[in-house]
Design a protein around this motif. Structure first.
Motif, short mmCIF file in Angstrom:
data_model
loop_
_atom_site.label_atom_id
_atom_site.label_comp_id
_atom_site.label_asym_id
_atom_site.label_seq_id
_atom_site.Cartn_x
_atom_site.Cartn_y
_atom_site.Cartn_z
N LEU A 165 40.32 52.15 32.03
CA LEU A 165 39.88 53.27 32.85
C LEU A 165 40.26 54.59 32.21
O LEU A 165 41.39 54.77 31.76
CB LEU A 165 40.47 53.17 34.25
N LYS A 166 39.32 55.49 32.17
CA LYS A 166 39.54 56.82 31.62
C LYS A 166 38.81 57.79 32.53
O LYS A 166 37.57 57.77 32.59
CB LYS A 166 38.99 56.89 30.20
N GLY A 167 39.58 58.60 33.25
CA GLY A 167 38.96 59.56 34.16
C GLY A 167 38.17 58.91 35.28
O GLY A 167 37.14 59.42 35.70
N GLY A 168 38.61 57.74 35.75
CA GLY A 168 37.93 57.05 36.83
C GLY A 168 36.71 56.26 36.40
O GLY A 168 35.95 55.77 37.22
N LEU A 169 36.54 56.10 35.09
CA LEU A 169 35.39 55.38 34.54
C LEU A 169 35.88 54.29 33.60
O LEU A 169 36.76 54.53 32.77
CB LEU A 169 34.50 56.36 33.77
N CYS A 170 35.32 53.10 33.73
CA CYS A 170 35.68 52.01 32.82
C CYS A 170 34.91 52.20 31.52
O CYS A 170 33.68 52.26 31.52
CB CYS A 170 35.34 50.65 33.43
N THR A 171 35.63 52.29 30.41
CA THR A 171 34.98 52.48 29.12
C THR A 171 34.40 51.18 28.58
O THR A 171 33.69 51.19 27.59
CB THR A 171 35.97 53.07 28.08
N GLU A 200 32.52 51.85 42.07
CA GLU A 200 31.45 50.87 41.83
C GLU A 200 32.04 49.48 41.55
O GLU A 200 31.48 48.47 41.98
CB GLU A 200 30.56 51.31 40.67
N ILE A 201 33.15 49.44 40.85
CA ILE A 201 33.82 48.16 40.58
C ILE A 201 34.31 47.55 41.88
O ILE A 201 34.10 46.36 42.14
CB ILE A 201 34.98 48.35 39.57
N VAL A 233 24.01 49.16 37.66
CA VAL A 233 23.95 48.71 36.27
C VAL A 233 23.23 49.75 35.42
O VAL A 233 23.66 50.07 34.30
CB VAL A 233 23.27 47.32 36.17
N LYS A 234 22.15 50.32 35.94
CA LYS A 234 21.40 51.33 35.20
C LYS A 234 22.25 52.58 34.96
O LYS A 234 22.30 53.12 33.86
CB LYS A 234 20.12 51.69 35.94
#
Length: 57
Positions: free
Chosen positions: A15-21, A29-30, A44-45
């Motif tokens: 996770l980086k800034g609330g986003l999975c890289t 979403e997860i 997914v899009k």
């Protein structure tokens, strides 16, 4: 019935800034992955678009 939408998880959860890289999904979403099929398709899009914008090393 249409095929099941598989999780975009690639087992590289960083996770980086609330986003999975790894998959491009947000933390929310997860957490909410047990959503209905149309929302999974949108997720997914969006995740795919986010991944395209992440700089790769």
């Amino acid at each position: 019935m249409a095929k099941k939408i598989e999780s975009p998880c690639v087992s590289v959860c960083q996770l980086k800034g609330g986003l999975c890289t790894g998959c491009g999904r947000t933390v929310e979403e997860i957490r909410q992955w047990k959503m209905k099929r149309p929302e999974k398709m949108k997720t997914v899009k969006r995740a795919d678009e986010r991944l395209k914008k992440i700089p790769r090393d």
